[in-house]
Design a protein around this motif. Structure first.
Motif, short mmCIF file in Angstrom:
data_model
loop_
_atom_site.label_atom_id
_atom_site.label_comp_id
_atom_site.label_asym_id
_atom_site.label_seq_id
_atom_site.Cartn_x
_atom_site.Cartn_y
_atom_site.Cartn_z
N ALA A 1 -6.34 32.20 1.14
CA ALA A 1 -5.25 32.82 0.29
C ALA A 1 -4.03 31.56 0.39
N ILE A 2 -3.81 31.03 1.52
CA ILE A 2 -2.63 30.10 1.54
C ILE A 2 -2.76 28.88 0.78
N PHE A 3 -4.17 28.49 0.85
CA PHE A 3 -4.46 27.13 -0.01
C PHE A 3 -4.63 27.66 -1.36
N GLY A 4 -4.88 28.61 -1.68
CA GLY A 4 -4.77 29.16 -3.19
C GLY A 4 -3.26 29.14 -3.63
N ALA A 5 -2.45 29.79 -2.59
CA ALA A 5 -1.00 29.98 -2.98
C ALA A 5 -0.21 28.54 -2.93
N ILE A 6 -0.73 27.72 -2.15
CA ILE A 6 0.13 26.31 -2.26
C ILE A 6 -0.25 25.80 -3.25
N THR A 7 -1.62 25.42 -3.70
CA THR A 7 -1.95 24.88 -5.00
C THR A 7 -1.48 25.64 -6.12
N PHE A 8 -1.20 26.93 -5.87
CA PHE A 8 -0.65 27.69 -7.45
C PHE A 8 0.60 27.40 -7.54
N TRP A 9 1.39 27.41 -6.51
CA TRP A 9 3.17 27.29 -6.67
C TRP A 9 3.61 25.94 -6.17
#
Lengths: 210, 591
Positions: free
Chosen positions: B427-435
């Motif tokens: 989820a963190i990797f997703g969030a970092i790449t998303f934001w």
């Protein structure tokens, strides 16, 4: 980009009405005090668990601790809550002189409370009631000293922080910083002070009286 | 009482005065900079935690094998690594510090320190946090706590080796572990970090309650902010309990109190109860924000409204509430009354219900959606899959009879990594790449992002899935040399396989690190709304948003997940768009 569209669906909300109707500092203080409740619960809860697990390791009320002296100290702290309310009421009316007077009174009573507590600590430790295994010789067992000093000590530390905050308020009051429209700091310090007072009433009951 | 007090007047518009470099980037009061400061700090600690894991995996691959010395072992003093052999004291310390650093200095600040700071004001339409100075103080309290924690490696006797759970009396009496200064530094660092978390939590809660833009009603708040708000409440109420316990433990070690020392009347079990009374809400602190990020990414990546928005919110609240009633499931082996154990088992299993609601809602969101598998979406979908595996193994260990067999084995290690790495970290990797485009105004490289994703997903499973088997075979966690046990010696080959998979997994993270740093300078310029999302950070603020966030306070007209709505020509409908939205002129960074 869309501030013009106030008439559209906003759920009857206005910028100032979205929140709790309480200013941030006050809400923040309430939230902070919630966590303080949990902190003191952890200390007091441990005391209750340890004491009910080992009733023989704790002295009976009055056996080691001086109930009369602390009852007087409790009375002092309750008085300081009254003076704090009077200070707040004064600035609500815009009465600067009374604000200063009651703030100073609150701070002085708070310091007296701490003085009595320090005196109590010195007396107790000279009789071998210490917060450690080494040197312990009072009634009960070192567990009693450990829990007593941790609970009352952290409460005393909170009073100490409160006294510092009160003297800060006194200085600011003398600079004329607080007005009828702007005295949030007085109110939230009051909230903190009453909370610390309330914790003491619980501590006094379960540590000294029961 | 509602007399106007100047403190509460919201600063409606952006401040445009220029700040010095120090005030702007170091002692900054801007929530976005503070979030980015936390990002760099916690990514550094993620690296440290990963290297500690590599040390452990080397020992398990080549247990006290002089023929295969630890690469770079000469860099360590002889009290840690002697002739390339990892000493047992250092191994214990590595186990402890891997857990501590990953949980408290990597995952928790990544989820909360980074994204609660960065996202909450942007998603609710506020110019900043309610208390910007307190926010700054929060980072500058967490940072020294991290330094103190690192200092423990360099003191005599090494770092704490009582496990991240610090069970007494192992932790209470330094004679047991031989660690004096390191143990105390561990406690002091954790107490200080607690203050940092507390300051953050007070800020997040006040901000969400009081600083929402006009029209941002409770049920129009994007799910990441909802999850972070509930998480902040958990932090607010759980951390003080840990702080109380840590203070008592510190007193036991330093001034000779006897809270947890059984010889003089203390109760070691009291530590376990206090630790897990904090520790189980902590588990949800570590997963709820991830669930929020994933909801946001999956809705945007599927071009469909999130399935059951209200159910998602209520499920978060339910998980957070029931999470307070389950801590005893960590202590089934502590000799508790079986009736009590059974009630903890039942409450634990009840949590599976709101968790399953969330999983089905994510699947329902993706069902027949217009799926765009960009890097954040891949991570989000992997989160759902890995979280299901971790959730199911959680049901195993939550059953008292099964847990008698599995307690303290590698099965538990597998379980925690499926939820904490497979869950939170994806989820963190997703969030970092998303934001990332919003934070830095540049896109991350999508090819490198996908290579990193696939290597991570594959090797993550190769590392942690076999650990279920090891656990069922009886391998105990935290063990230094499993070959001492005849029944575990046949697993040498599997250990070697896991270790080398772990080294590839750790190596793959350098692709991410490279992509992160390279894109800072060379990434493609990001448009305002690369994912065509609806929430305010994308639709009302440029990338990156200026100090003060919004040129005007945005007004909110609808919920955040109105994708492919029939009343609007575009496939998304910004929260602050008064009428039907015009199709966006910007390029879509779909894949």
């Amino acid at each position: 980009m869309t501030t013009h569209a106030a008439a559209l669906d906003r759920g009857g909300m206005d910028a100032t009405e979205v929140g709790m109707g309480v200013y941030n500092m006050k809400l923040g203080m309430w939230v902070f005090l919630l966590s303080e409740v949990m902190f003191f619960t952890s200390l007091i809860g441990s005391y209750i668990i340890l004491r009910s697990a080992h009733p023989d390791m704790f002295a009976q009320p009055g056996e080691v601790l001086a109930v009369n002296l602390t009852a007087f100290n409790t009375f002092l702290l309750i008085c300081s809550s009254v003076t704090m309310v009077l200070a707040f009421a004064a600035i609500e009316r815009g009465d600067q002189a009374k604000l200063k007077a009651w703030l100073i009174a609150t701070a002085l009573i708070g310091m007296s409370f701490l003085g009595v507590q320090v005196y109590e600590y010195i007396q107790l430790s000279s009789h071998g009631f210490v917060p450690s295994v080494e040197g312990y010789s009072a009634a009960g067992a070192p567990l009693y000293g450990s829990t007593f000093y941790t609970m009352t000590g952290f409460h005393g530390f909170h009073v100490f922080v409160g006294v510092l905050a009160l003297w800060y308020l006194v200085i600011q009051a003398f600079r004329g910083k607080y007005t009828v429209a702007n005295h949030g700091a007085v109110e939230i310090t009051g909230l903190y002070w009453h909370f610390v007072d309330l914790v003491w009433i619980i501590l006094f009951t379960i540590v000294y009286l029961i | 009482m509602a007399t106007t007090l100047t403190e509460h007047a919201p600063h409606a518009d952006a401040h445009h005065h220029e700040l010095s470099f120090v005030r702007k980037y170091i002692f900054s009061e801007d929530h976005k900079i503070i979030g980015i400061q936390f990002l760099f700090m916690s990514l550094f600690f993620l690296l440290v935690g990963g290297l500690l894991a590599a040390i452990m995996r080397w020992q398990l691959a080549y247990p006290t094998d002089a023929a295969n010395p630890l690469p770079g072992g000469g860099l360590f003093p002889e009290t840690m690594v002697n002739n390339g052999i990892i000493l047992p004291e250092f191994y214990n310390s590595a186990v402890t510090m891997h857990g501590t650093i990953m949980i408290f200095f990597a995952i928790m600040p990544l989820l909360v320190g980074v994204f609660a700071n960065y996202l909450i004001p942007l998603q609710i339409g506020a110019p900043d946090m309610a208390f910007p100075k307190l926010n700054m103080a929060s980072f500058w309290t967490a940072f020294p706590a991290g330094l103190i924690m690192l200092a423990g490696f360099f003191v005599e006797g090494g770092h704490s080796s009582a496990g991240w759970t610090q069970y007494a009396p192992l932790s209470a009496d330094p004679e047991w572990t031989g660690v004096y200064a390191g143990q105390r530094l561990w406690l002091i660092s954790m107490i200080i970090l607690g203050f940092a978390s507390l300051m953050g939590a007070v800020n997040y809660i006040t901000t969400v309650i009081n600083m929402r833009a006009p029209g941002m009603t409770w049920f129009r708040i994007p799910l990441p902010t909802w999850a972070l708000f509930i998480t902040a409440i958990l932090i607010l109420l759980a951390i003080p309990v840990l702080t109380g316990a840590l203070i008592m433990l510190l007193f036991d070690q330093t001034i000779g109190t006897t809270f947890f020392a059984s010889a003089t009347g203390g109760e070691p079990l009291l530590w376990q109860h206090m630790f897990w009374f904090f520790g189980h809400p902590e588990v949800y602190i570590l997963i709820l924000p991830g669930m929020g990020f994933v909801s946001e990414i999956i809705a945007a990546g599927s071009r469909k409204p999130i399935f059951g928005y209200a159910a998602m919110v209520l499920a978060i609240i339910a998980i957070a509430f029931i999470g307070w009633l389950v801590w005893g499931h960590h202590m089934f082996q502590s000799g508790m009354n079986p009736m009590l154990g059974m009630s903890f088992m039942v409450t634990t299993m009840i949590i599976a219900v709101p968790s399953a609601i969330k999983v089905f809602n994510w699947l329902g969101t993706m069902w027949r959606g217009d799926l765009h598998f960009h890097t954040p979406m891949l991570h989000a979908v992997a989160f759902v899959a890995m979280f299901v595996i971790g959730g199911l193994s959680g049901v195993f260990v939550a059953s008292t009879p099964v847990d008698i067999f599995l307690h303290d084995t590698y099965f538990v290690v597998a379980h925690i990594h499926y939820v904490l790495f497979g869950g939170s970290l994806f989820a963190i990797f997703g969030a970092i790449t998303f934001w990332y485009p919003k934070m830095f105004g540049r896109m991350m490289n999508s090819t490198l992002g996908k290579i990193h994703f696939w290597l991570t997903l594959i090797f993550f499973n190769l590392v942690f899935f076999p650990m279920h088997n090891l656990g069922i075979a009886g391998m105990m966690r935290r063990i230094y040399d499993f070959t001492q046990y005849e029944y575990l010696a046949p697993f040498q080959g599997l250990q070697l396989f896991i270790s080398w998979s772990a080294f590839v997994l750790i190596g793959a993270q350098f692709i991410f690190a490279f992509n992160f740093l390279y894109s800072l300078f060379r990434g493609e310029k990001a448009p305002q709304n690369p994912w065509h999302a609806n929430s305010l950070e994308w639709t009302a603020a440029p990338s990156p948003p200026p100090h003060g966030n919004f040129a005007h306070t945005p007004t909110v007209y609808r919920g955040p997940y109105e994708y492919s709505h029939p009343d609007t020509p575009g496939d998304y409908w910004p929260q602050n768009e008064p009428g039907p939205a015009a199709p966006a002129p910007e390029p879509v960074y779909a894949e």
